[in-house]
Structure formats: structure tokens, C-alpha cells
Design a protein around this motif. Sequence first.
Motif, short mmCIF file in Angstrom:
data_model
loop_
_atom_site.label_atom_id
_atom_site.label_comp_id
_atom_site.label_asym_id
_atom_site.label_seq_id
_atom_site.Cartn_x
_atom_site.Cartn_y
_atom_site.Cartn_z
N ALA B 83 0.83 -1.21 0.00
CA ALA B 83 0.00 0.00 0.00
C ALA B 83 0.87 1.26 0.00
CB ALA B 83 -0.92 0.00 1.22
N ILE B 84 2.07 1.15 0.56
CA ILE B 84 2.96 2.32 0.62
C ILE B 84 3.79 2.43 -0.66
CG2 ILE B 84 4.87 3.39 1.90
CD1 ILE B 84 3.90 1.71 4.37
N VAL B 85 4.40 1.30 -1.05
CA VAL B 85 5.27 1.28 -2.23
C VAL B 85 4.41 0.99 -3.46
CG1 VAL B 85 7.28 0.19 -3.31
CG2 VAL B 85 7.20 0.48 -0.82
N CYS B 86 3.71 2.01 -3.96
CA CYS B 86 2.86 1.82 -5.12
C CYS B 86 2.65 3.16 -5.81
CB CYS B 86 1.51 1.21 -4.72
SG CYS B 86 0.48 2.35 -3.80
N GLU B 87 2.12 3.09 -7.02
CA GLU B 87 1.99 4.30 -7.84
C GLU B 87 1.14 5.37 -7.17
OE1 GLU B 87 1.53 3.63 -12.15
OE2 GLU B 87 -0.15 5.03 -12.01
N ASP B 88 0.01 4.96 -6.60
CA ASP B 88 -0.87 5.94 -5.96
C ASP B 88 -0.15 6.72 -4.87
OD1 ASP B 88 -3.07 5.50 -7.45
OD2 ASP B 88 -4.31 4.68 -5.83
N SER B 89 0.56 6.00 -4.00
CA SER B 89 1.21 6.65 -2.87
C SER B 89 2.39 7.49 -3.34
CB SER B 89 1.70 5.62 -1.87
OG SER B 89 0.66 4.77 -1.50
N PHE B 90 3.23 6.91 -4.18
CA PHE B 90 4.44 7.63 -4.60
C PHE B 90 4.09 8.89 -5.40
CE2 PHE B 90 7.93 4.11 -4.36
CZ PHE B 90 7.69 4.01 -3.01
N SER B 91 3.04 8.81 -6.22
CA SER B 91 2.67 10.01 -6.98
C SER B 91 2.15 11.09 -6.03
CB SER B 91 1.65 9.67 -8.07
OG SER B 91 0.50 9.07 -7.51
N ALA B 92 1.44 10.67 -4.98
CA ALA B 92 0.98 11.66 -3.99
C ALA B 92 2.16 12.29 -3.26
CB ALA B 92 0.03 10.99 -2.99
N PHE B 93 3.14 11.47 -2.88
CA PHE B 93 4.33 12.03 -2.21
C PHE B 93 5.04 13.01 -3.15
CE2 PHE B 93 4.71 7.62 -0.04
CZ PHE B 93 3.78 7.98 0.92
N ALA B 94 5.15 12.64 -4.42
CA ALA B 94 5.84 13.52 -5.39
C ALA B 94 5.13 14.87 -5.47
CB ALA B 94 5.87 12.84 -6.77
N ARG B 95 3.81 14.85 -5.49
CA ARG B 95 3.06 16.12 -5.53
C ARG B 95 3.28 16.93 -4.27
NH1 ARG B 95 -0.89 12.82 -8.01
NH2 ARG B 95 -1.14 13.37 -10.21
N GLU B 96 3.24 16.24 -3.12
CA GLU B 96 3.44 16.94 -1.85
C GLU B 96 4.82 17.60 -1.79
OE1 GLU B 96 0.62 13.65 0.33
OE2 GLU B 96 2.65 13.93 1.10
N CYS B 97 5.79 16.99 -2.46
CA CYS B 97 7.15 17.58 -2.51
C CYS B 97 7.30 18.58 -3.65
CB CYS B 97 8.18 16.48 -2.68
SG CYS B 97 8.26 15.31 -1.31
N HIS B 98 6.20 18.84 -4.40
CA HIS B 98 6.21 19.74 -5.57
C HIS B 98 7.13 19.25 -6.69
CE1 HIS B 98 5.14 23.00 -2.37
NE2 HIS B 98 4.10 22.25 -2.70
N PHE B 99 7.42 17.95 -6.71
CA PHE B 99 8.30 17.44 -7.76
C PHE B 99 7.69 17.63 -9.14
CE2 PHE B 99 10.61 14.06 -4.94
CZ PHE B 99 11.27 15.09 -4.29
N ASP B 100 6.36 17.63 -9.23
CA ASP B 100 5.70 17.77 -10.53
C ASP B 100 6.12 19.06 -11.24
OD1 ASP B 100 4.38 18.96 -8.36
OD2 ASP B 100 2.46 19.07 -9.43
N GLN B 101 6.44 20.09 -10.47
CA GLN B 101 6.78 21.38 -11.09
C GLN B 101 8.13 21.37 -11.79
OE1 GLN B 101 6.48 24.54 -8.15
NE2 GLN B 101 4.65 23.60 -7.25
#
Lengths: 233, 233
Positions: B83-101
Motif C-alpha cells: 500500500a505504501i510502495v505503489c503508484e498511488d502513494s508515490f505520486s501523492a508524495f511527489a506532488r506533496e514535494c512539488h516534484f511535478d513542477q
Amino acid sequence: MNLNPEFLKELKTRFQIVFSDLSLLEEAFTQSSYVNEHPELKLQDYQRIEFLGDAVMELIVSEYLYKKYPNYPEGKLTRLRAAIVCEDSFSAFARECHFDQYIQLGRGEEMNGARDRNSLLCDIFESFVGALYLDQGRQTVVRFVQQVVFPKVEAGRFSYAMDHKTNLQEWLQKSGEVDITYRLVGEPTTSNNQQFTVEVVAQDQILGTGQGHNKKAAEQVAAETALKKLQKR
Amino acid sequence: MNLNPEFLKELKTRFQIVFSDLSLLEEAFTQSSYVNEHPELKLQDYQRIEFLGDAVMELIVSEYLYKKYPNYPEGKLTRLRAAIVCEDSFSAFARECHFDQYIQLGRGEEMNGARDRNSLLCDIFESFVGALYLDQGRQTVVRFVQQVVFPKVEAGRFSYAMDHKTNLQEWLQKSGEVDITYRLVGEPTTSNNQQFTVEVVAQDQILGTGQGHNKKAAEQVAAETALKKLQKR
């Protein structure tokens, strides 16, 4: 503690490994069938440690491949890792380390031949690695894997995972899509000539030719020949 | 070097991270579409580093769960890790870190909305971790993950992965198979009573009762109640 002294001796002489916490090692070699048969011993089976060991192996192998093959694209690294980190390979490593001799099994499982089952041996290899990681840390596991696993990678035991056709495709498609065709140009004619001949063609150029006892083998040889030529340019 | 100075500033102020080798960080944020559009820059895309970062995350999360939850059986650890190591979680973490920008994308991919695609954001989270591991080593990655991931585990964001029915089953079956039955004993009757009532039964004993707006929810409550009682014994 039920650990065989022979096992401890072998770990020491062959791998220079001496556990500080032997209960970790015992847990790593105890199957649930044995736990259930001996409730009075209040043992843990290997599954939690195996959960950890699995991830330890994945990272150590990944880091090794990443650094060893700086020119391999990700797809090739992933295929190679999958060939190394798998039941077939881990069970073979477990046998080479004689781990099969030291597993604590319940009588039913023993009679069912579990001791020689690949899935159990794979689990035990992972749980051993997990116990070693907990007891001695990452560096000792790396040293163990350098002794047991990496020489086989370097000797080509897993090179089947990196077939030449895929390698050629990856080479040619580094900067975009390319059509690659394998053309049969010669078939067995007489009992003296049992060879198939194949040419590999991309962008109207014959990149290589190969022969083999069947079409697939000839394609692999053609791709290998083409790659060698391209890499020399 | 095309790295946004805002990004470096955010890494430093928010995560106390300062890269030594910025080319690793740039590689981790460069998608193949950007590489293909700028052949003159001779860039590498993030895929090799992501291959490594994936395994780094797997081990760090596994080790954390193994040590944090010494009483969880392997099945529960595996479900929680998944549940932690998966696309849903990692993409959410990436957004929270503003990596998308800060991802370097080709124009086509940009227009296709890739910047907001979970699969890409998951890749980027892994490649960032891979770059951080190569540049700063394991301890810095652990510190980053302690800040970004573990608090969410402890706040229960992934507890849906550990449903109470499964937990009860695991508890009851620690020493062999047990039949567990969920029995519907009350259904909604009036508009004032919208509740289902369920009893969970094993070995002829009612272990717990639960109510909910549907059968599934009532079963979960019954299992949770049963578990609490059993664990108190």
C-alpha cells in the motif's frame, strides 16, 4: 537452540560469517510446520525475516548492476535483475550454500519433500540474507553476495535474460522508433545443409546475417552480428 | 544545467538536502521525451536511476515496517508495504514535494498532460530517491523518507490495507486452520434503523458483534471488536 554446529562451522570457514545473535539465524531457518509441531519452544518462523531479506537482495543486486553496467539501459537492467532475483536462482544459491541441510521442518513437510522444494529454498536464501543484514549490517551481506552471486553474473549465468534481438532493438531505438525486420534468406535444403539463414534489416540496410538450426537461433546470431558491427563504428 | 534554482532552494529549506552532484538530480528529473527533443544536450533520462530508487524505497520501507511492527505477521507487513510502495502513494508524495513542477518534459508529453500523470510522478519520486541515494547515501534517504512517508503511515493513511477481518483471521489461525463465520443477525427495518448487525463466530463462540451501514462495514466492526477482546485476554 537447535542449530547444527556443522552449519556454524561452514558459515565461518566458507563465508567468514559469525553471527552475534544466533536466535536470528535459527529463526531464519525455521519453517512454520516446525513451529506448529513444537509449540512449547515458542519459536518464530522465518517469514518476517524473509520479508526483509527479499528487499535487501533486491537493493544489493540493483546497486551492483547499476554500477557494474553503466551503459545498460533500464530495460536491460530490469531483465537481468529479474533473472537473478527469482526463485530458480535463489534456490540454486541456497543449495550451493548447503542451506537445504539445515532447515528446521515439521515431519509432515519433511515427508512431503519440502526440503528439496525450490520455493522453500528461495525463501530460506532470503531469510538468511535478512538475518545476516539484521545481525551484521549491509556490508557483510554485500560481501556474502559478492562471493555467492556476483561471480555467476560475471560468468554469464544470467545472460540468457539479455537476448541479442532485444539488445539490437534497444541500440537502434535509442533515439526513436526504428522498424527492424528479420528476413529468412536460406532454409535447409539437403540433409547436409540443416541451417536456416536470416538477415536483419533496418532502414533498408542489411545490418547482419546469422545461421542456426532453427529460425529463432538464426535471428539471435544475426542480431548479435549486427550489434557487434554497430558497436565498432 | 537546467535545474530551477527554486527547486534547489526548496530542497534545502524544506528537506535540508544539498546535492553534491547536481547532474544526478537533473538526470532524475529528465524524461526521455526531453532527451529526444534536445539531442545536442546529450542528456540521460531518469530510467536507470529510477531502477535503483525503486529498490532503495522497497528496502527502507521494509526495514521500517519490520522494526516498527514487531508483532505483525509477514502477510500484514507485505500488504502494508504494497500500500505504501505503489503508484498511488508515490505520486501523492511527489506532488506533496512539488516534484511535478520541476520535471523536464518534451513538448508533446507536456501537451498530453504527462506532468500530472500518476505513473510519471511515481517514477520521478523513485528517481529522486535513487539520485539522493547515489549522492548522499542511505542515511540521507532515510531522513527524507522519515519526513515525507513515515508520518503518514503512523497517521493511518495506509491502514485500509490491513483490514480487521484479515487481522482476525491471522490471529485465530496462528496455530492452524479455524473456521470463521460472519452471521447477519439484524437488517434495517425502519427508516430510523438503517443498521446491519453482524456476529463473528469461530468454534461455536460469538467473538464479537458489529453494526454498519452495509454488511461489509458491519463485518469489519465485528472483527475489530473480536480482535480487541482476544488481544486483552
